[in-house]
Design an enzyme around this catalytic site. Structure first.
Site, mmCIF file in Angstrom:
data_model
loop_
_atom_site.group_PDB
_atom_site.id
_atom_site.type_symbol
_atom_site.label_atom_id
_atom_site.label_comp_id
_atom_site.label_asym_id
_atom_site.label_seq_id
_atom_site.Cartn_x
_atom_site.Cartn_y
_atom_site.Cartn_z
ATOM 1 N N CYS A 362 0.835 -1.206 0.000
ATOM 2 C CA CYS A 362 0.000 0.000 0.000
ATOM 3 C C CYS A 362 0.870 1.256 0.000
ATOM 4 O O CYS A 362 1.695 1.441 0.895
ATOM 5 C CB CYS A 362 -0.912 -0.007 1.216
ATOM 6 S SG CYS A 362 -1.799 1.535 1.444
ATOM 7 N N ARG A 488 -7.255 -3.271 -11.232
ATOM 8 C CA ARG A 488 -8.015 -2.272 -11.985
ATOM 9 C C ARG A 488 -8.646 -2.864 -13.237
ATOM 10 O O ARG A 488 -9.733 -2.444 -13.642
ATOM 11 C CB ARG A 488 -7.103 -1.101 -12.353
ATOM 12 C CG ARG A 488 -6.680 -0.258 -11.175
ATOM 13 C CD ARG A 488 -5.726 0.834 -11.606
ATOM 14 N NE ARG A 488 -4.497 0.277 -12.154
ATOM 15 C CZ ARG A 488 -3.690 0.919 -12.999
ATOM 16 N NH1 ARG A 488 -3.999 2.133 -13.401
ATOM 17 N NH2 ARG A 488 -2.588 0.360 -13.433
#
Length: 625
Positions: A362, A488
Site C-alpha cells: 500500500c 483495476r
C-alpha cells in the site's frame, strides 16, 4: 433520459463523435492510493482529464491544473433520521421485549402513513430467504408485507464470518487469550537476540543468527509455549549460546524452515486468476460479480490489524465471505510483530478463511507513514519477525504482497523474496511498480519475471493485466511466474476472467453491462440491506464502481484490439444512447444510471467521487424526482 449529460452540453473543440480509437496517453497520477488495496487511486487520470485537456482555454490564460488525489472531506451521503424511529421488533412484526420502556416508537400506523414509496416490486432478501428482516422498513416491502411471517427456524445465511458480536465484545474488554501468539513472539525475541548488532539485511540471513535461532527454538518446549503469559523481551545482554557440536544440527533445523509449528492447509495458487484485494470497491457484492465470471481466488479488502484487535465492527465486516467464494483470503496490514501475530491467531481461530495475506504494497501516505504497507517492506528484520510469528500460529498458508521497492530506481524485492520461503511464507505477490510510482508508467513484468526465477515460492504477478494476451505473455514458461492477480482491469471490465479463460475479446453490449449493474445492486441489497440505509450504501458503492467502469471502451468501436489499461480514449459517442451514457466521465451521469436501478435519489442527495480526477465541480447533481 438516457442521454448522457456530457453530450447534451456544448462539446469542447476536437471531441470526436464518430468511432473512437484508444489514444495512447499514460495515466499520470500522484494520488495517495492504497497499492493493490486502493487501486481506485490509480485512476486519477480518468476520462474527466480528457475533458479538461480538450477544453479550450481563454487566450493567454494558464492551462487548467489537473485534479489529483483523494477527496478526503467529501462526506458520503447518509439518509437523515426518520420522523418516526420505529422499534426494530415492531418493524419485524414481533413484540418488543422492553414494552413501554422502549426508547423507540411503537406507533406502526403512524409509521406506515409516512412510509416512502417502494423502489421496486421484488425484495431481494425476501426472494432469497422467504423472509425480510427489515419488515415494514424495507423499500421493497409491498412484495412481502401482507404475506411475510416470522420464520419457524433460523434462516441459513449465505454469508460467512458475520456472527462475531460476542468476539468483538471480548476484544474491546481485553478478554481474549493471546497465549499462542505470545509464545511465537517469545520465540522470535530469542532468535533476534543473535542479530541485534547487525544491519537489517545482514541480520536476516547471517549464520550466527541462524544457529542461535535454532537453539532458541529448541529451548522453548510446547508446555512453556502454551503457558507464556506475555510477550516481554528477554533481559538485556542474555544470549542462547551453542557449542560447535550443536551448530550443524541447529543450522539444519533452521534452514529447513521448520519454524512453522502447525500443519498447514494447502492452497494451490499456480495457474489461477486472482482478484486483488481492493479497498472500497472490492466489497462482497463486487467479488460475487467477478466470481460469476470466473475468478478463482478472492480476497477481502485490507483490514488493519490494530482495528481488528480493538474489536471495531466496521473492520471485522471487511472479512465477510460469500458461500460462492470457494478460495478466500483475508488481507491485513500492521507495523509491529505483536500486532500481526495476535491478528493471525485471532483470524485463524475465529473466521473461515483459506489463507492470510500481509499487505506490504500500500503506497498511501497515511499507511506508509505508520510503517505499514509499502513502509514495512524496507524493514527486513521486522518483516522476518512478522512472517515467522504469523506463520507459526497459523493453520492456513501465509502469503505476502509487495512492490518492487520503495524508490523507483532502487528495486529491492529481489533481495527479500528469496528469504520469504525460509521464514514461512507460502506464496508472494509482486506488483511491478515501486511505492514512489504508485500507478504511473507501466508495470515492469521483466523485473517480476526476474524475481520469479529466483524464488522458491509461487510468485503471482500484478500490474496492468487487461486481456488474455497480457496473461499469455506473463505466464510464458520462461518467465517463472505462477499466476496473475487482476485489480483495476477487473474494475473496468469484470468479465475479464471469462475473456482470459476463453481466450477471446468479448464485445459486450451496453444492455449486458446494465444487467451486470443490476446484479451488483441485487447483491448489494442482500448484503447491506433493503431499508433506507442499505439502499444508500448500495448506491454509494455502485457510484464508486462506475468511476472505473465508465473507462471501458467497447471492442466493436476500437481501431485495434486489445486496448491497454494505461491508455485513455478521447470522448466518444457509443453505438446507442445507453452505451454513450455508460461511457460518460461525469458523476452526474453515473447518478442517472443509479436511478435506473434504485429509483430517484432523495432531494438532498449528494455524491462526490473518492478521487478528485473523477469529480466535475462545474456540474451540480440534482434529484430527478
Amino acid at each position: 433520459k438516457l442521454k448522457a449529460e456530457f453530450w447534451i452540453r456544448e462539446q469542447p473543440a476536437g471531441v470526436r463523435e464518430a468511432r473512437a480509437c484508444s489514444a495512447d496517453s499514460s495515466a499520470a497520477t500522484d494520488a495517495g492510493a492504497n497499492a493493490e488495496q486502493l487501486p481506485s487511486e490509480a485512476d486519477t487520470n480518468a476520462a474527466t482529464d480528457a475533458v479538461t485537456s480538450t477544453e479550450q482555454q481563454p487566450s493567454g490564460a494558464p492551462a487548467r491544473k489537473r485534479q489529483r488525489g483523494m477527496n478526503k472531506k467529501r462526506g458520503l451521503y447518509r439518509p437523515g433520521k426518520p420522523e418516526i424511529n420505529l422499534c426494530t421488533a415492531i418493524k419485524q412484526g414481533r413484540s418488543c421485549p422492553y414494552g413501554n420502556s422502549c426508547k423507540f416508537s411503537h406507533d406502526l400506523e403512524a409509521y406506515q402513513v409516512l412510509r416512502p414509496l417502494d423502489l421496486g416490486e421484488t425484495c431481494p432478501i425476501y426472494s432469497l430467504h422467504g423472509y425480510c428482516r427489515f419488515g415494514v422498513a424495507c423499500r421493497f416491502g409491498s412484495s412481502h408485507l401482507r404475506t411475510s411471517t416470522l420464520p419457524d427456524k433460523p434462516i441459513e445465511s449465505h454469508e460467512r464470518n458475520s456472527t462475531l458480536n460476542s468476539l468483538t465484545a471480548r476484544l474491546r474488554k481485553h478478554q481474549y487469550d493471546f497465549s499462542i501468539a505470545a509464545a511465537a513472539i517469545k520465540q522470535w525475541e530469542a532468535i533476534s537476540q543473535f542479530s541485534t548488532n547487525l544491519p537489517d539485511d545482514e541480520a536476516a540471513g547471517s549464520s550466527t543468527a541462524t544457529a542461535g535461532a535454532s537453539a532458541a527454538l529448541d529451548d522453548i518446549s510446547p508446555a512453556s509455549a502454551e503457558a507464556a503469559p506475555s510477550v516481554a523481551a528477554e533481559p538485556e545482554g542474555e544470549r542462547y549460546d551453542t557449542t560447535e557440536a550443536e551448530k550443524p544440527k541447529l543450522e539444519s533445523h533452521y534452514e529447513s524452515g521448520s519454524v512453522v509449528s502447525k500443519e498447514k492447509k494447502k492452497v494451490d495458487f499456480r495457474g489461477k486468476l486472482y482478484l486483488a484485494p481492493l479497498t472500497t470497491v472490492g466489497n462482497m457484492p463486487f467479488r460475487r460479480i467477478c466470481k460469476g465470471y470466473g475468478a478463482d481466488i478472492t480476497c477481502s479488502e485490507m483490514a488493519l490489524a490494530p482495528n481488528l484487535l480493538q474489536g471495531q465492527a466496521s473492520e471485522w465486516a471487511l472479512l465477510k465471505r460469500h458461500v460462492s467464494e470457494d478460495v478466500f483470503g483475508a488481507q491485513i496490514a500492521g507495523n509491529s510483530i505483536e500486532q500481526m501475530a495476535r491478528a493471525a491467531q485471532l483470524l485463524d481461530a475465529e473466521v473461515e478463511i483459506d489463507f492470510i495475506d500481509i499487505n506490504m504494497g500500500c503506497p498511501i501516505d497515511i499507511i506508509c507513514n505508520r510503517g505499514m504497507g509499502a513502509g514495512l517492506a524496507p524493514r527486513t528484520k521486522r518483516v522476518q519477525g512478522i512472517v515467522r510469528c504469523m506463520s507459526s500460529v497459523l493453520s492456513v498458508p501465509l502469503t505476502v504482497k509487495l512492490r518492487m521497492g520503495f524508490e523507483t530506481d532502487k528495486p529491492t524485492a529481489h533481495n527479500l523474496i528469496p528469504k520469504l520461503s525460509t521464514w514461512g511464507a507460502a506464496a508472494v505477490t509482486l506488483h511491478g511498480r515501486s511505492r514512489q510510482q504508485r500507478y504511473t508508467k507501466l508495470a515492469d513484468w521483466s523485473y517480476i519475471s526476474q524475481c520469479a526465477q529466483a524464488s522458491a515460492l509461487p510468485l503471482i504477478g500484478n500490474g496492468d493485466g487487461f486481456s488474455y494476451e497480457d496473461l499469455d505473455s506473463a505466464l510464458r514458461a520462461d518467465t517463472g511466474i505462477s499466476s496473475m492477480m487482476l485489480a483495476r482491469g477487473a474494475l473496468v471490465k469484470p468479465w475479464i476472467f471469462t475473456e482470459m479463460k476463453e481466450r477471446r475479446h468479448w464485445d459486450i453490449s451496453a444492455s449486458e453491462r446494465l444487467e451486470i449493474l443490476r446484479t451488483f445492486v441485487r447483491n448489494g441489497l442482500e448484503h447491506w440491506g433493503t431499508d433506507d440505509v442499505g439502499v444508500s450504501r448500495t448506491r454509494n458503492f455502485l457510484l464508486e464502481w462506475l468511476s472505473f467502469l465508465h473507462r471501458y471502451i467497447p471492442v466493436g468501436i476500437l481501431e485495434r484490439v486489445p486496448s491497454h489499461l494505461q491508455e485513455r480514449p478521447p470522448l466518444y459517442r457509443g453505438r446507442n444512447d445507453l452505451e454513450t451514457l455508460m461511457a460518460s466521465p461525469l458523476d452526474s451521469d453515473w447518478v442517472k444510471i443509479s436511478e435506473m436501478l434504485l429509483g430517484p435519489v432523495p432531494a438532498d442527495f449528494h455524491f462526490t467521487p473518492k478521487h478528485k480526477s473523477n469529480a466535475n465541480p462545474s456540474l451540480a447533481i440534482t434529484s430527478e424526482g
